[in-house]
Design a protein around this motif. Structure first.
Motif, PDB file in Angstrom:
ATOM      1  N   PHE A  59      15.412   5.803   3.184  1.00  0.00           N
ATOM      2  CA  PHE A  59      14.569   7.249   2.528  1.00  0.00           C
ATOM      3  C   PHE A  59      13.891   7.236   2.454  1.00  0.00           C
ATOM      4  N   LEU A  60      12.733   6.557   2.334  1.00  0.00           N
ATOM      5  CA  LEU A  60      10.897   7.237   3.356  1.00  0.00           C
ATOM      6  C   LEU A  60      11.260   7.581   4.228  1.00  0.00           C
ATOM      7  N   ASN A  61      11.616   7.056   4.918  1.00  0.00           N
ATOM      8  CA  ASN A  61      11.322   7.433   6.466  1.00  0.00           C
ATOM      9  C   ASN A  61      11.999   8.668   6.343  1.00  0.00           C
ATOM     10  N   TYR A  62      13.406   9.123   6.187  1.00  0.00           N
ATOM     11  CA  TYR A  62      14.094  10.416   5.983  1.00  0.00           C
ATOM     12  C   TYR A  62      12.998  11.475   5.233  1.00  0.00           C
ATOM     13  N   TRP A  63      12.347  11.256   4.234  1.00  0.00           N
ATOM     14  CA  TRP A  63      11.196  12.367   3.896  1.00  0.00           C
ATOM     15  C   TRP A  63       9.732  12.618   5.134  1.00  0.00           C
ATOM     16  N   LYS A  64       9.731  11.196   5.271  1.00  0.00           N
ATOM     17  CA  LYS A  64       8.649  11.604   6.221  1.00  0.00           C
ATOM     18  C   LYS A  64       8.611  11.935   7.463  1.00  0.00           C
ATOM     19  N   ALA A  65       9.797  12.607   7.548  1.00  0.00           N
ATOM     20  CA  ALA A  65      10.323  13.152   8.736  1.00  0.00           C
ATOM     21  C   ALA A  65      10.503  14.563   8.354  1.00  0.00           C
ATOM     22  N   ILE A  66      11.182  14.586   6.730  1.00  0.00           N
ATOM     23  CA  ILE A  66      11.045  15.996   6.615  1.00  0.00           C
ATOM     24  C   ILE A  66       9.709  16.932   6.489  1.00  0.00           C
TER      25      ILE A  66
ATOM     26  N   ASP B  37      10.472   4.567  -7.662  1.00  0.00           N
ATOM     27  CA  ASP B  37       9.002   4.004  -7.902  1.00  0.00           C
ATOM     28  C   ASP B  37       8.688   4.058  -6.820  1.00  0.00           C
ATOM     29  N   PHE B  38       9.606   3.231  -5.804  1.00  0.00           N
ATOM     30  CA  PHE B  38       9.247   3.444  -4.396  1.00  0.00           C
ATOM     31  C   PHE B  38       8.596   4.368  -3.972  1.00  0.00           C
ATOM     32  N   MET B  39       9.215   5.758  -3.846  1.00  0.00           N
ATOM     33  CA  MET B  39       8.704   6.766  -2.738  1.00  0.00           C
ATOM     34  C   MET B  39       7.334   7.481  -3.475  1.00  0.00           C
ATOM     35  N   ASN B  40       7.468   7.074  -4.836  1.00  0.00           N
ATOM     36  CA  ASN B  40       5.850   7.390  -5.846  1.00  0.00           C
ATOM     37  C   ASN B  40       4.901   6.350  -5.683  1.00  0.00           C
ATOM     38  N   THR B  41       5.174   5.344  -5.029  1.00  0.00           N
ATOM     39  CA  THR B  41       3.769   4.461  -5.058  1.00  0.00           C
ATOM     40  C   THR B  41       3.836   3.537  -3.292  1.00  0.00           C
TER      41      THR B  41
ATOM     42  N   GLN C 154       2.293   3.555  -0.265  1.00  0.00           N
ATOM     43  CA  GLN C 154       0.988   4.234   0.416  1.00  0.00           C
ATOM     44  C   GLN C 154       1.476   5.220   1.272  1.00  0.00           C
ATOM     45  N   GLU C 155       2.556   5.081   2.436  1.00  0.00           N
ATOM     46  CA  GLU C 155       2.901   5.462   3.024  1.00  0.00           C
ATOM     47  C   GLU C 155       3.507   7.006   2.034  1.00  0.00           C
ATOM     48  N   SER C 156       4.489   7.150   1.587  1.00  0.00           N
ATOM     49  CA  SER C 156       5.331   7.900   0.845  1.00  0.00           C
ATOM     50  C   SER C 156       4.252   9.336   1.095  1.00  0.00           C
ATOM     51  N   PRO C 157       5.410  10.388   1.281  1.00  0.00           N
ATOM     52  CA  PRO C 157       4.697  12.115   0.849  1.00  0.00           C
ATOM     53  C   PRO C 157       5.014  12.117  -0.252  1.00  0.00           C
ATOM     54  N   TRP C 158       5.699  10.949  -1.075  1.00  0.00           N
ATOM     55  CA  TRP C 158       5.886  11.525  -2.478  1.00  0.00           C
ATOM     56  C   TRP C 158       4.708  10.528  -3.303  1.00  0.00           C
ATOM     57  N   LEU C 159       3.500   9.823  -2.867  1.00  0.00           N
ATOM     58  CA  LEU C 159       2.640   9.119  -3.788  1.00  0.00           C
ATOM     59  C   LEU C 159       2.413   9.744  -4.720  1.00  0.00           C
TER      60      LEU C 159
END
Length: 375
Positions: A265-272, A207-211, A213-218
């Motif tokens: 986890f959010l920063n991990y995906w931002k870095a990826i 839910d966090f990754m999908n919502t 605003q800075e998530s690559p998974w938004l």
């Protein structure tokens, strides 16, 4: 139209559960405010619904069958509909009948059988003779909403399959309710899942990754009961990967406070995505990307835990070092071209993903962990 229905019924006691086994005419079911279907709303985190989305095609098939059977009188629907109410219904032991006062009792919750009810409604619209068709019904009384949800889960996981995303949502809600509400006795495997709380924890990640605003998974994850044309992966796959690879004892971030876990986890995906890019049509956000980078999370976080911080720049620098050190057939895993739609990543199977993860883990250990950027 009468507001009170009197029907012959058998009183059934199953532990603390009281059921009335009876039958109702379709005209009874279709009375105003007689029933409701509490569908799970994926966009409302406070929603208490639990039913899967209605499959109109499935209901129509039943409707066509029932209508066709009106001429020959051979329509056959033996499976009972399961209704529930948190209120009491009077039972007369002298003549074995129940009286249902719709204004006082209704609406009943359809715990199991929403497609049958909808199919019967559609059939009655086509042929009024269906209104006199009788269907078997089990009615549970004095059953709180949380217990109704539990019984839906029991019926649909011990006897037939329920969509996995809906199941995950129900598990999470039961975990949240454990210390707040009385929950009925559950099958051991369901109870164990609820007590562990893995679905609740994993769903918070998703839910966090999908919502955020800075998530690559938004808005890239299709939630249970949701139709999302922009989604590239579904909730059940992401939750499964997080449970299997991220929320494990040997992942050092699993011991951190929940909000910090989510931020890391959010920063991990931002870095990826900073390394691999998102401008080109990419399969990074499909199953293979989720599977690989959730697998890689444990060795990567085991290295990161000794770094100065979990900032995106720090995590990105370690990723770049790792990708540079990957050898062999999958040396291109750290390049955008590898993940472009139609590229090598599009055709990976589970065996290949395991090999890549092992190669990345070896490359990670070759990295000295130092960075050329200011931390």
């Amino acid at each position: 139209m009468p507001k009170v229905i009197k029907r012959p019924a058998a009183l059934v006691k199953q532990g603390s559960l009281t059921l009335y086994a009876t039958s109702l005419k379709v005209s009874d079911l279709l009375m105003p405010s007689f029933y409701s279907v509490e569908t799970l709303d994926p966009e409302n985190t406070n929603d208490k619904g639990y039913q899967r989305l209605l499959n109109k095609g499935r209901a129509k098939k039943l409707a066509d069958y029932i209508v066709a059977g009106q001429e020959t009188l051979d329509a056959f629907l033996p499976t009972s509909i399961f209704l529930a109410t948190h209120k009491d219904i009077p039972f007369s032991s002298s003549d074995n009948t129940i009286e249902i006062d719709i204004e006082r009792i209704g609406p009943f919750s359809v715990v199991d059988g929403q497609h049958r009810v909808e199919g019967l409604r559609m059939a009655a619209e086509k042929d009024p003779r269906v209104l006199n068709f009788e269907v078997p019904v089990n009615i549970a009384i004095n059953l709180p909403k949380i217990a109704q949800m539990c019984h839906f889960l029991i019926v649909n996981t011990t006897q037939k399959s329920v969509e996995k995303g809906v199941e995950q949502r129900i598990f999470a809600r039961l975990t949240q309710s454990m210390e707040l509400e009385d929950i009925p006795n559950l099958p051991k495997w369901i109870a164990n899942t609820v007590h562990r709380g893995e679905d609740e924890k994993a769903l918070k990640y998703v839910d966090f990754m999908n919502t955020h605003q800075e998530s690559p998974w938004l808005n890239r994850i299709e939630m249970a009961n949701e139709e999302n044309n922009e989604a590239t992966v579904n909730q059940k796959s992401f939750v499964k990967a997080i449970k299997r690879y991220v929320l494990v004892a040997n992942n050092p971030i699993a011991a951190l406070p929940e909000d910090k876990q989510l931020g890391i986890f959010l920063n991990y995906w931002k870095a990826i995505t900073n390394v691999l890019g998102t401008d080109e049509p990419t399969v990074l956000f499909k199953y293979n990307g989720v599977e690989l980078f959730c697998k890689f999370c444990v060795p990567y976080m085991s290295k990161m835990i000794n770094m100065p911080n979990f900032k995106v720049a720090t995590m990105e620098a370690l990723l770049r070092q790792t990708f540079d050190n990957v050898d062999g057939d999958y040396a291109g895993v750290g390049h955008t071209e590898f993940w472009v739609k139609g590229g090598k990543a599009s055709f990976l199977n589970s065996g290949a993903l395991n090999v890549i993860n092992a190669e990345m883990a070896k490359a990670l250990h070759k990295s000295n962990g130092s960075t050329d950027i200011e931390l």
